[in-house]
Write a protein that holds these residues in place. Structure first.
Motif, PDB file in Angstrom:
ATOM      1  N   ALA A 194       0.851  -1.186   0.000  1.00 20.27           N
ATOM      2  CA  ALA A 194       0.000   0.000   0.000  1.00 20.27           C
ATOM      3  C   ALA A 194       0.885   1.235   0.000  1.00 20.27           C
ATOM      4  O   ALA A 194       1.987   1.224   0.547  1.00 20.27           O
ATOM      5  CB  ALA A 194      -0.910  -0.007   1.229  1.00 20.27           C
ATOM      6  N   GLN A 195       0.421   2.241  -0.646  1.00 19.78           N
ATOM      7  CA  GLN A 195       1.132   3.510  -0.664  1.00 19.78           C
ATOM      8  C   GLN A 195       0.133   4.608  -0.346  1.00 19.78           C
ATOM      9  O   GLN A 195      -1.010   4.581  -0.812  1.00 19.78           O
ATOM     10  CB  GLN A 195       1.737   3.760  -2.053  1.00 19.78           C
ATOM     11  N   THR A 196       0.550   5.559   0.451  1.00 15.64           N
ATOM     12  CA  THR A 196      -0.326   6.682   0.757  1.00 15.64           C
ATOM     13  C   THR A 196       0.050   7.845  -0.153  1.00 15.64           C
ATOM     14  O   THR A 196       1.226   8.174  -0.282  1.00 15.64           O
ATOM     15  CB  THR A 196      -0.169   7.096   2.224  1.00 15.64           C
ATOM     16  N   GLU A 199       0.341  13.854  -1.728  1.00 16.90           N
ATOM     17  CA  GLU A 199       0.430  15.061  -2.555  1.00 16.90           C
ATOM     18  C   GLU A 199      -0.363  16.224  -1.983  1.00 16.90           C
ATOM     19  O   GLU A 199       0.074  17.373  -2.017  1.00 16.90           O
ATOM     20  CB  GLU A 199      -0.151  14.765  -3.946  1.00 16.90           C
ATOM     21  N   PHE A 216      -4.985   6.551  -1.357  1.00  9.83           N
ATOM     22  CA  PHE A 216      -4.242   5.311  -1.180  1.00  9.83           C
ATOM     23  C   PHE A 216      -4.189   4.525  -2.475  1.00  9.83           C
ATOM     24  O   PHE A 216      -5.152   4.502  -3.239  1.00  9.83           O
ATOM     25  CB  PHE A 216      -4.888   4.444  -0.081  1.00  9.83           C
ATOM     26  N   PRO A 267       4.049  16.666 -12.463  1.00  6.92           N
ATOM     27  CA  PRO A 267       4.720  16.193 -11.244  1.00  6.92           C
ATOM     28  C   PRO A 267       3.873  15.173 -10.484  1.00  6.92           C
ATOM     29  O   PRO A 267       4.394  14.151 -10.006  1.00  6.92           O
ATOM     30  CB  PRO A 267       4.897  17.463 -10.413  1.00  6.92           C
ATOM     31  N   ALA A 271       4.970  11.370  -9.557  1.00  2.20           N
ATOM     32  CA  ALA A 271       4.978  10.899  -8.176  1.00  2.20           C
ATOM     33  C   ALA A 271       4.137   9.633  -8.047  1.00  2.20           C
ATOM     34  O   ALA A 271       4.541   8.656  -7.403  1.00  2.20           O
ATOM     35  CB  ALA A 271       4.446  11.989  -7.253  1.00  2.20           C
ATOM     36  N   ALA A 274       5.786   6.680  -9.569  1.00  2.00           N
ATOM     37  CA  ALA A 274       6.852   6.177  -8.715  1.00  2.00           C
ATOM     38  C   ALA A 274       6.264   5.293  -7.620  1.00  2.00           C
ATOM     39  O   ALA A 274       6.808   4.229  -7.301  1.00  2.00           O
ATOM     40  CB  ALA A 274       7.605   7.349  -8.105  1.00  2.00           C
ATOM     41  N   GLN A 275       5.136   5.719  -7.079  1.00  2.00           N
ATOM     42  CA  GLN A 275       4.505   4.919  -6.030  1.00  2.00           C
ATOM     43  C   GLN A 275       4.035   3.572  -6.573  1.00  2.00           C
ATOM     44  O   GLN A 275       4.159   2.548  -5.929  1.00  2.00           O
ATOM     45  CB  GLN A 275       3.337   5.687  -5.422  1.00  2.00           C
ATOM     46  N   GLN A 277       5.351   2.036  -8.942  1.00  2.00           N
ATOM     47  CA  GLN A 277       6.530   1.214  -9.196  1.00  2.00           C
ATOM     48  C   GLN A 277       6.979   0.532  -7.910  1.00  2.00           C
ATOM     49  O   GLN A 277       7.380  -0.617  -7.921  1.00  2.00           O
ATOM     50  CB  GLN A 277       7.653   2.096  -9.737  1.00  2.00           C
ATOM     51  N   VAL A 278       6.904   1.283  -6.804  1.00  2.00           N
ATOM     52  CA  VAL A 278       7.250   0.691  -5.511  1.00  2.00           C
ATOM     53  C   VAL A 278       6.315  -0.471  -5.220  1.00  2.00           C
ATOM     54  O   VAL A 278       6.729  -1.543  -4.799  1.00  2.00           O
ATOM     55  CB  VAL A 278       7.153   1.751  -4.396  1.00  2.00           C
ATOM     56  N   ARG A 291       4.861   2.273 -20.202  1.00  2.00           N
ATOM     57  CA  ARG A 291       4.615   3.640 -19.765  1.00  2.00           C
ATOM     58  C   ARG A 291       5.155   4.693 -20.728  1.00  2.00           C
ATOM     59  O   ARG A 291       4.447   5.591 -21.151  1.00  2.00           O
ATOM     60  CB  ARG A 291       5.232   3.804 -18.393  1.00  2.00           C
TER      61      ARG A 291
ATOM     62  N   MET B   1      12.804  12.272 -12.256  1.00  2.00           N
ATOM     63  CA  MET B   1      12.180  11.330 -11.327  1.00  2.00           C
ATOM     64  C   MET B   1      13.243  10.524 -10.602  1.00  2.00           C
ATOM     65  O   MET B   1      14.278  10.200 -11.150  1.00  2.00           O
ATOM     66  CB  MET B   1      11.296  10.381 -12.136  1.00  2.00           C
ATOM     67  N   THR B   4      13.826   4.136  -8.508  1.00  2.00           N
ATOM     68  CA  THR B   4      13.150   3.419  -7.426  1.00  2.00           C
ATOM     69  C   THR B   4      14.164   2.623  -6.627  1.00  2.00           C
ATOM     70  O   THR B   4      15.250   2.288  -7.105  1.00  2.00           O
ATOM     71  CB  THR B   4      12.117   2.445  -7.987  1.00  2.00           C
ATOM     72  N   ARG B  97       0.566  -0.312   7.353  1.00  2.00           N
ATOM     73  CA  ARG B  97      -0.575  -0.513   6.446  1.00  2.00           C
ATOM     74  C   ARG B  97      -0.647   0.569   5.379  1.00  2.00           C
ATOM     75  O   ARG B  97      -1.099   0.325   4.273  1.00  2.00           O
ATOM     76  CB  ARG B  97      -1.881  -0.505   7.242  1.00  2.00           C
ATOM     77  N   TYR B  98      -0.244   1.763   5.751  1.00  2.00           N
ATOM     78  CA  TYR B  98      -0.324   2.881   4.830  1.00  2.00           C
ATOM     79  C   TYR B  98       0.932   3.015   3.967  1.00  2.00           C
ATOM     80  O   TYR B  98       1.027   3.935   3.154  1.00  2.00           O
ATOM     81  CB  TYR B  98      -0.556   4.193   5.594  1.00  2.00           C
ATOM     82  N   GLY B  99       1.882   2.109   4.184  1.00  2.00           N
ATOM     83  CA  GLY B  99       3.118   2.219   3.408  1.00  2.00           C
ATOM     84  C   GLY B  99       3.874   3.491   3.736  1.00  2.00           C
ATOM     85  O   GLY B  99       4.515   4.096   2.884  1.00  2.00           O
ATOM     86  N   LEU B 100       3.809   3.906   4.998  1.00  2.00           N
ATOM     87  CA  LEU B 100       4.400   5.174   5.393  1.00  2.00           C
ATOM     88  C   LEU B 100       5.483   5.000   6.443  1.00  2.00           C
ATOM     89  O   LEU B 100       5.764   5.918   7.208  1.00  2.00           O
ATOM     90  CB  LEU B 100       3.310   6.097   5.957  1.00  2.00           C
ATOM     91  N   GLU B 114       8.904  13.419  -2.056  1.00  2.00           N
ATOM     92  CA  GLU B 114       8.370  12.361  -1.201  1.00  2.00           C
ATOM     93  C   GLU B 114       9.393  11.268  -0.980  1.00  2.00           C
ATOM     94  O   GLU B 114       9.612  10.435  -1.860  1.00  2.00           O
ATOM     95  CB  GLU B 114       7.125  11.742  -1.852  1.00  2.00           C
ATOM     96  N   ARG B 116      10.670   7.773   0.360  1.00  2.00           N
ATOM     97  CA  ARG B 116       9.948   6.555   0.740  1.00  2.00           C
ATOM     98  C   ARG B 116      10.923   5.470   1.120  1.00  2.00           C
ATOM     99  O   ARG B 116      12.105   5.579   0.866  1.00  2.00           O
ATOM    100  CB  ARG B 116       9.068   6.054  -0.382  1.00  2.00           C
TER     101      ARG B 116
END
Lengths: 717, 116
Positions: A194-196, A199, A216, A267, A271, A274-275, A277-278, A291, B1, B4, B97-100, B114, B116
């Motif tokens: 999961a990514q939050t 932005e 999310f 932007p 962003a 990128a998320q 991709q993670v 892409r 960018m 990763t 859970r939030y990936g944070l 950001e 990460r």
């Protein structure tokens, strides 16, 4: 008190309806664009936004029938936006029907009908829209499992679902913490990551501590159906924007989602990518791979679209002010009175012979004229909006007839009186339908005739010489002279031996009861078209002209005066009565020709103007004024739509600003009088309707012999 | 960018402020106290506090996450670091859970948008 409340509510409702109808137009426009180009995401967004706004404001007013139905429409669009629902012909047809239904529901609201009947009538269509979505949901699920039956209890699907969630600002306040929903996802599958999306998180000082600005992105491995996964977020539905992509979603779907989430902001796009991709981890799923290529071609297709109406629309809201039209009419009325009073002052000044007074009066007159122009300008609206309505008509009718038609709109910025716009919309509709039905041929016929299969229908508007010109033209088969003549003779509209020019033949189709369509269709061809159109146009003091080349197309031109209320007039008298002719129609003034003096008691006849034979009307005899004619009379030569006419009057008084007051009902049947006006001296002057005057006179006497084009009515009796 | 999977930037460039002031947050870090917490955090940031001790936090929800995110955003905007210490399990669970989870790592000033 309650009656006051009612008033407020009623006016608020008017405001709502106005806005909703605007939105509905925007909605329709966007749907038509989508149909043309299903890849146009901006159109999908625009349609969605419009539906959403209608739903939102209707909800504010508690119009449940509108809300619940619009919700279905919105959901379907939502599916299209997120790429889960394909933009097919069937879906578009349903949405367009949905638009019509929304229009009807709004009409019901306008009439005060909000009961369940209204809601019940929407049900079949609402169900159809729901089925559409249901079918789309089922399809990917089936495809994913390979065979439809292998679904339940099968091994987890290879890929993972992608869930993209954006929370509404009030989610937390409403007690809906996304955390609990995300925790619950454990029950339907395995959250792979999961990514939050942070932005939108502002600086602490600007943060609404109880608001929500998070989003999310979640990867979920699950063998459940889409409905089950979406069901997890059901309670959040009103407070979030949810998109769920199936494991087998194409990279294009991801591309669309990316576009939708980033709103074209690059932007934000990077962003989010990128998320993703993670989330995707080392073995990147297909949505990352393509892409670059996908972005490249998206960019190339983009500039025009982005430069489109979106930004403009935002600005318009602030630039426009909604004013009740009766207030505006009141103002224009006042200005009208002011114009009269100002001419009165000038008259007195002239009589007094005081140069200072004269100067002051002239200055006031100048300012009043300026104020008049501006006041009238307030009522002017661009015709473009009316034009835009025809896109739907053209789409529907051409589909129905199996024709391919391209609608071309130009001159949409041309402004004309609001009242006139409304009156002219119907006649224009007739003309457009006529062109579609009779003018343009079927694709095969067109190709056989050496023309492109796709027909062209053009609407154009422009200003010319104090008039507004609106043209409806097509590149269809044109008017068939022989067929029109044959039909006219068969109907007894012209004598078989009459020699008519092409233009005269074309104008025959404007006669009552004339229709050459071989079979009557429900689009046009009931034979009530063109004469009604012409009557409508003439009631606006306008004229209609037809130009047509057989095999190459037809152009119908409508000429309308700029405004209905005030004209620059030319003042004349006959006996004690004042008559006003629109100044722009006056060609010249001459001494009474010999022929008229010799004619004696005849009220009308012909005379020779430098070799041109023109009809004339003796107003004194025509209106049976009392008294006898003075020794010296004058002739005013006036241009009508087809020819020039001489009007025999006693005296010429010159230019006069005329505020036209319509005649009361009792006098409305009078031919030749368009209205009345009050002079500065307080006397009443009659405004002549030259076209009707000439036509009326022709019927009673002038028999045409040569060139001067007759009105087709000459031939009717 | 950013590429990763690169190492978090604090390892490369740990620009930390000198301040040793630490604000300890306790009890509920949730929506019920969100407004009050915001004031508290704002005041602390204004005094130069850049390190927050979460050891005594008993409850943590999305509103709490948001507050910490906004606080970090503000701190980095000011060109200073931001650090959360001794996060208990409740905080850890939510952030995971939030990936944070990177929120728990000391962060330098705003160099990239950001981490990460």
């Amino acid at each position: 008190m309650s009656s006051q409340d009612d008033d407020i509510l009623a006016s608020a409702r008017e405001g709502f309806l106005d806005e909703a109808r605007d939105m509905l137009r925007q909605f329709e426009q966007a749907l038509l664009t989508m149909e043309e180009d299903p890849a146009d995401l901006e159109a999908v967004n625009s349609a969605f936004r419009a539906a959403h706004t209608i739903k939102g404001t209707a909800g504010l007013f508690g119009y449940e029938s509108v809300v619940s139905f619009t919700h279905e429409v919105e959901s379907a669009l939502e599916g299209m936006r997120s790429g889960t629902l394909a933009i097919t012909d069937e879906a578009m047809a349903l949405l367009l029907q949905g638009r019509d239904r929304m229009g009807e529901l709004l009409d019901d609201v306008g009439r005060g009908v909000t009961g369940t009947d209204s809601a019940d009538a929407s049900r079949p269509l609402a169900d159809a829209l729901r089925r559409l979505r249901g079918a789309a949901d089922a399809a990917p699920a089936a495809a994913k499992a390979g065979t439809p039956t292998a679904q339940a209890g099968a091994a987890p699907a290879a890929g993972a679902w992608h869930i993209s969630l954006r929370l509404g600002a009030d989610a937390l306040r409403n007690g809906l913490d996304p955390l609990s929903f995300i925790r619950y996802l454990d029950q339907v599958g395995q959250v792979q990551g999961a990514q939050t999306v942070t932005e939108a998180v502002p600086l602490l000082a600007e943060l609404d501590p109880e608001g929500c600005c998070l989003g999310f992105e979640i990867r979920l491995a699950s063998d459940r159906t889409r409905a089950e996964i979406e069901g997890v977020f059901e309670f959040l539905a009103d407070d979030c924007d949810l998109a769920v992509l199936a494991p087998d979603a194409a990279s294009q779907d991801y591309e669309q989602l990316l576009e939708r989430r980033s709103g074209g902001d690059s932007p934000a796009r990077e962003a989010l990518l990128a998320q993703w991709q993670v989330l995707a981890g080392p073995d990147k799923p297909p949505f990352i791979e393509r892409r670059e290529a996908a972005r490249a071609d998206r960019r190339s297709a983009e500039p025009e679209r982005r430069a489109g109406p979106k930004d403009r629309r935002g600005g318009e809201d602030t630039r426009f002010l909604r004013v009740r039209s009766d207030k505006l009419d009141g103002l224009i009325d006042m200005i009208g009175e002011l114009v009269i009073a100002s001419s009165g002052a000038q008259l007195v000044a002239q009589r007094e012979g005081s140069p200072a007074f004269m100067e002051a009066a002239l200055r006031i007159a100048g300012l009043v004229e300026d104020a008049r122009d501006r006041a009238l300008g307030l009522r002017m609206v661009p015709i473009g909006e009316t034009f835009a309505r025809f896109q739907r008509v053209v789409r529907d009718v051409s589909k129905q007839l199996g024709k391919e038609v391209e609608l071309e709109l130009t001159g949409g910025d041309t402004e004309l009186d609001k009242a006139m716009v409304e009156t002219v919309a119907d006649p224009l509709m007739h003309l457009v339908r006529n062109s579609l039905d009779h003018g343009l041929e079927l694709p095969d016929d067109r190709i056989a005739a050496g023309k492109p299969g796709r027909g062209r229908l053009a609407l154009n508007a422009y200003h010319e010489a104090g008039q507004i010109v609106i043209e409806v033209s097509d590149d269809g088969r044109g008017l068939n002279r022989e067929r029109i003549l044959a039909k006219a003779i068969e109907r007894g509209l012209v004598q078989p031996e009459t020699q008519l020019t092409d233009a005269e033949v074309h104008e025959l189709i404007l006669l009552p009861g004339f229709s050459t369509a071989e079979k009557v269709t429900d689009i046009s061809g009931r034979g009530v078209g063109m004469d009604v159109v012409r009557r409508n146009i003439e009631s606006l003091r306008g004229q209609m002209h037809i130009a047509s080349t057989e095999g190459a197309g037809t152009t119908i031109q409508i000429r309308l005066p700029l405004t209905l209320a005030i004209i620059d007039g030319f003042l004349t008298t006959v006996g004690d009565t004042h008559y006003v002719v629109p100044l722009e129609a006056v060609v010249e003034c001459i001494e009474t020709p010999e022929a008229c003096r010799a004619a004696g008691d005849k009220g009308s006849g012909w005379f020779d103007l430098r070799g041109e034979v023109l009809p004339y009307v003796d107003l004194r005899r025509n209106f049976r004024s009392a008294g006898s004619a003075p020794a010296r009379q004058s002739m005013v030569i006036v241009r009508t739509d087809r020819t020039k006419v001489g009007l025999l009057v006693d005296r010429l008084l010159g230019q006069h600003q005329t505020v036209i007051k319509p005649l009361s009902r009792v006098f409305q049947h009078l031919r030749g009088i368009a209205g009345s006006t009050i002079l500065g001296s307080g006397e009443v002057a009659l405004v002549l309707d030259v076209t009707a005057l000439v036509a009326g006179v022709s019927r009673h006497g002038i028999t045409r012999t040569e060139s001067g084009t007759p009105s087709p009515r000459t031939a009717t009796h | 960018m950013r590429p990763t999977g690169c190492a978090p930037e604090f390892a490369a460039d740990p620009v930390m402020t000198d301040t040793t002031d630490v604000l300890a947050l306790d009890g509920e870090l949730t929506i019920t106290r969100a407004a009050e917490l915001r004031e508290m955090l704002l005041a602390a940031l204004a005094q130069g506090v850049r390190t927050f001790d979460l050891g005594a936090v008993e409850a943590f929800d999305t509103a709490g996450v948001q507050l910490l995110l906004a606080a970090r955003h503000s701190a980095r905007q000011d060109g200073t670091g931001f650090e959360l210490r001794s996060a208990p399990a409740v905080v850890h669970e939510v952030l995971q859970r939030y990936g944070l989870l990177d929120l728990l790592r000391p962060a330098g000033p705003d160099q990239t948008k950001e981490p990460r």
